[in-house]
Design a protein around this motif. Structure first.
Motif, PDB file in Angstrom:
ATOM      1  N   GLY A 229      -2.774   1.653   0.024  1.00 52.25           N
ATOM      2  CA  GLY A 229      -3.531   0.970  -1.014  1.00 52.25           C
ATOM      3  C   GLY A 229      -4.159  -0.334  -0.580  1.00 52.25           C
ATOM      4  O   GLY A 229      -4.133  -1.318  -1.316  1.00 52.25           O
ATOM      5  N   ILE A 230      -4.737  -0.357   0.612  1.00 49.90           N
ATOM      6  CA  ILE A 230      -5.403  -1.563   1.107  1.00 49.90           C
ATOM      7  C   ILE A 230      -6.842  -1.579   0.583  1.00 49.90           C
ATOM      8  O   ILE A 230      -7.622  -0.668   0.850  1.00 49.90           O
ATOM      9  CB  ILE A 230      -5.392  -1.601   2.644  1.00 49.90           C
ATOM     10  N   THR A 231      -7.175  -2.607  -0.152  1.00 46.14           N
ATOM     11  CA  THR A 231      -8.510  -2.707  -0.743  1.00 46.14           C
ATOM     12  C   THR A 231      -9.529  -3.186   0.285  1.00 46.14           C
ATOM     13  O   THR A 231      -9.284  -4.165   0.999  1.00 46.14           O
ATOM     14  CB  THR A 231      -8.497  -3.678  -1.929  1.00 46.14           C
ATOM     15  N   VAL A 232     -10.658  -2.500   0.347  1.00 45.44           N
ATOM     16  CA  VAL A 232     -11.774  -2.927   1.183  1.00 45.44           C
ATOM     17  C   VAL A 232     -13.012  -3.008   0.282  1.00 45.44           C
ATOM     18  O   VAL A 232     -13.585  -1.985  -0.081  1.00 45.44           O
ATOM     19  CB  VAL A 232     -12.044  -1.963   2.353  1.00 45.44           C
ATOM     20  N   PRO A 233     -13.413  -4.205  -0.114  1.00 43.59           N
ATOM     21  CA  PRO A 233     -14.585  -4.323  -0.992  1.00 43.59           C
ATOM     22  C   PRO A 233     -15.853  -3.794  -0.317  1.00 43.59           C
ATOM     23  O   PRO A 233     -15.895  -3.604   0.905  1.00 43.59           O
ATOM     24  CB  PRO A 233     -14.681  -5.836  -1.231  1.00 43.59           C
ATOM     25  N   GLY A 234     -16.869  -3.604  -1.138  1.00 41.21           N
ATOM     26  CA  GLY A 234     -18.135  -3.133  -0.600  1.00 41.21           C
ATOM     27  C   GLY A 234     -18.744  -4.104   0.395  1.00 41.21           C
ATOM     28  O   GLY A 234     -18.634  -5.323   0.240  1.00 41.21           O
ATOM     29  N   ARG A 235     -19.344  -3.548   1.448  1.00 40.91           N
ATOM     30  CA  ARG A 235     -20.034  -4.333   2.472  1.00 40.91           C
ATOM     31  C   ARG A 235     -19.114  -5.394   3.077  1.00 40.91           C
ATOM     32  O   ARG A 235     -19.503  -6.546   3.287  1.00 40.91           O
ATOM     33  CB  ARG A 235     -21.272  -4.999   1.901  1.00 40.91           C
ATOM     34  N   SER A 236     -17.869  -5.006   3.363  1.00 38.62           N
ATOM     35  CA  SER A 236     -16.924  -5.949   3.948  1.00 38.62           C
ATOM     36  C   SER A 236     -15.995  -5.221   4.902  1.00 38.62           C
ATOM     37  O   SER A 236     -16.066  -3.999   5.057  1.00 38.62           O
ATOM     38  CB  SER A 236     -16.120  -6.663   2.855  1.00 38.62           C
ATOM     39  N   SER A 237     -15.097  -5.981   5.539  1.00 38.38           N
ATOM     40  CA  SER A 237     -14.167  -5.410   6.507  1.00 38.38           C
ATOM     41  C   SER A 237     -12.775  -5.995   6.298  1.00 38.38           C
ATOM     42  O   SER A 237     -12.615  -7.059   5.696  1.00 38.38           O
ATOM     43  CB  SER A 237     -14.643  -5.681   7.941  1.00 38.38           C
TER      44      SER A 237
END
Length: 518
Positions: A229-237
């Motif tokens: 459940g690691i969140t990766v927002p849009g256009r990010s790393s």
């Protein structure tokens, strides 16, 4: 009596009149309504590049190119990579499904460090066949993500090369920026005390995603609840240190990185206190019966093989070493056995005797039929100045492969042909600072690894290489090694060259009203 509405009867009658000759055959033969057309150039390609190492003495070069492609219907296009700022998420608590969904919603906001205004491209192209190179010296440079469209989409290739001059992890890191996907497999990672491995995940799209990282060792799957459940927002790393996901130091690991929705890019940054630093790329051919790890550079004096069997069946693999004179079975390493769900690590020592070669793993008779995840760590240099690189199992070159960021003095191309000989057309682009394109043709005998050192006297600056199988019935595998002299010590990095997937088969459809015929 039921009657069809008059307009519907008219439409049906018209369609039958148009295609009735093709559909209603007296011999009862079925019509062909779906055919594959000749492959067409792709019209959109997305790439992600991981965040460069954050060492203070690091310098990174991005080299981009789109090879000239015939058959495209476009006269212009665009290709650019933009920053994908790093998003830092606390990993103290594992995310359950409900929290993961909340994370996706909350992550719609820009990642930390993202600008309110549109970001400027770090590197962009103007025309096919002309490479572009950009140097980045800043510490903490972000990951990149971007898209090429229309004329510049087919075979768009970007190389990321980083030189670390001093400190922990000094050496040369290189990787080809990758096409995003839903999941990636890695072999050869480690959470040992002398290793500092990071899993880098890049989200190229606007919508956020949630990523799960599963870790496997010699005894099977390891508990890594903080990897879920690691969140990766849009256009990010996101960069996750592997050791923070495990309770104990663990060597010899396989990693599965999967997105619950959308698509991602994923690579593993390896920092070894004794063997330098490089990128561990994902495996690109996990299901083949013959697993090929091409391009072991000349001068390698140690090699370590990692094999993972993710399926339910044990695997037995026959080992072949393909060198300049043919393929042999190395004494003492004739086979490798991998139990289902576990990682097997084999120290091959000075297997190649310093010769350029490739490793070929063939599923033995009676072996299980599950996937094979394999990677090779190769080590060169003297004690105290050793450096390593990683060669994953890779897919063959079907139509074309491309690699950017080549230098006039430090490029070595490696080719392996299986089963039968292969004739290879090698095209060198003009340099980023001048020169003219050059073409060569080489014949690769079956079971041999051939190394080519390009001699391009008039080329200035970094250039690109495009290879095409042109004849023969063999299967072609390829890799490229970059050599850089640093204070009298040669550093190196190796990238495999799978097919660049620059074309796609578009089906041709035709009318078929058989569903209307009783």
């Amino acid at each position: 009596m039921n009657r069809a509405p008059l307009p519907l009867l008219g439409i049906v009658a018209g369609l039958v009149a148009l295609v009735g000759v093709a559909t209603l055959r007296p011999d009862g033969q079925e019509t062909t309504t779906l055919e594959l057309a000749a492959p067409l150039p792709v019209e959109r390609t997305t790439l992600t590049c991981p965040r460069p190492t954050d060492a203070e003495s690091a310098t990174t070069w991005y080299s981009a190119v789109t090879p000239p492609t015939g058959g495209t219907r476009f006269d212009e296009g665009s290709a650019a990579l933009l920053p994908a700022p790093e998003y830092r998420q606390e990993l103290d608590e594992p995310a359950d499904e409900e929290n993961a969904e909340d994370g996706e919603e909350n992550a719609e906001e820009p990642a930390e460090g993202a600008a309110d205004e549109p970001a400027e491209p770090v590197i962009e192209l103007a025309e096919p066949g002309v490479p572009v190179t950009v140097r980045v010296d800043e510490t903490g440079a972000p990951a990149l993500a971007g898209t090429a469209e229309q004329l510049l989409a087919p075979g768009w290739t970007v190389q990321q090369t980083t030189a670390v001059e001093s400190g922990e992890g000094q050496g040369l890191l290189g990787t080809s920026c990758q096409v995003p996907d839903t999941e990636f497999w890695f072999a050869g990672a480690s959470a040992a005390e002398d290793r500092h491995d990071y899993v880098h995940v890049t989200n190229p799209d606007e919508a956020a995603t949630v990523v799960d990282i599963e870790i496997y060792g010699a005894q099977g799957e390891l508990a890594a609840e903080h990897g879920q459940g690691i969140t990766v927002p849009g256009r990010s790393s996101v960069a996750v240190r592997l050791s923070t996901l495990l309770s104990d130091a663990e060597p010899g690991l396989a990693i599965h990185v999967a997105a619950r929705s959308g698509r991602i890019g994923a690579q593993v940054e390896v920092v070894d206190e004794a063997l330098g630093t490089d990128w561990l790329p994902p495996v690109t051919a996990p299901t083949a019966d013959t697993v090929v790890l091409p391009g072991i550079p000349a001068g390698v004096r140690a090699a370590r093989l990692s094999v993972f069997a993710p399926g339910d069946e044990d695997l037995s693999l026959e080992v072949g070493l393909a060198g300049p004179g043919g393929t042999i079975t190395p004494a003492g390493h004739e086979t490798v056995a991998a139990h289902a769900g576990t990682v097997t690590t084999v120290d091959l020592g000075d297997l190649t005797q310093g010769e350029a070669s490739s490793l070929v793993l063939t599923r033995a008779a009676g072996s299980g039929a599950g996937p094979v995840i394999a990677s090779l760590q190769v080590v060169a240099g003297e004690e105290g100045e050793r450096e390593s690189a990683f060669i994953p199992a890779t897919a063959p070159v079907d139509e074309r492969a491309s690699i950017a960021g080549n230098t006039t003095s430090g490029t070595r191309l490696s080719f392996l042909a299986l089963e039968e000989s292969v004739e290879v057309e090698v095209s060198y682009s003009a340099g980023a600072d001048g020169g003219e394109p050059v073409e060569e043709t080489h014949t690769i005998d079956p079971g041999t690894t051939v190394t080519i050192t390009p001699e391009l006297a008039d080329t200035e600056g970094n250039y690109a290489v495009t290879i095409r199988p042109a004849g023969g019935g063999g299967t072609l595998y390829a890799a490229r090694t970059l050599l850089v002299d640093r204070d009298g010590t040669t550093t190196f990095t190796t990238q495999t060259l799978p097919d660049d997937r620059s074309t796609v088969s578009v089906p041709e459809t035709g009318p078929d009203l058989s569903m209307l015929i009783d």
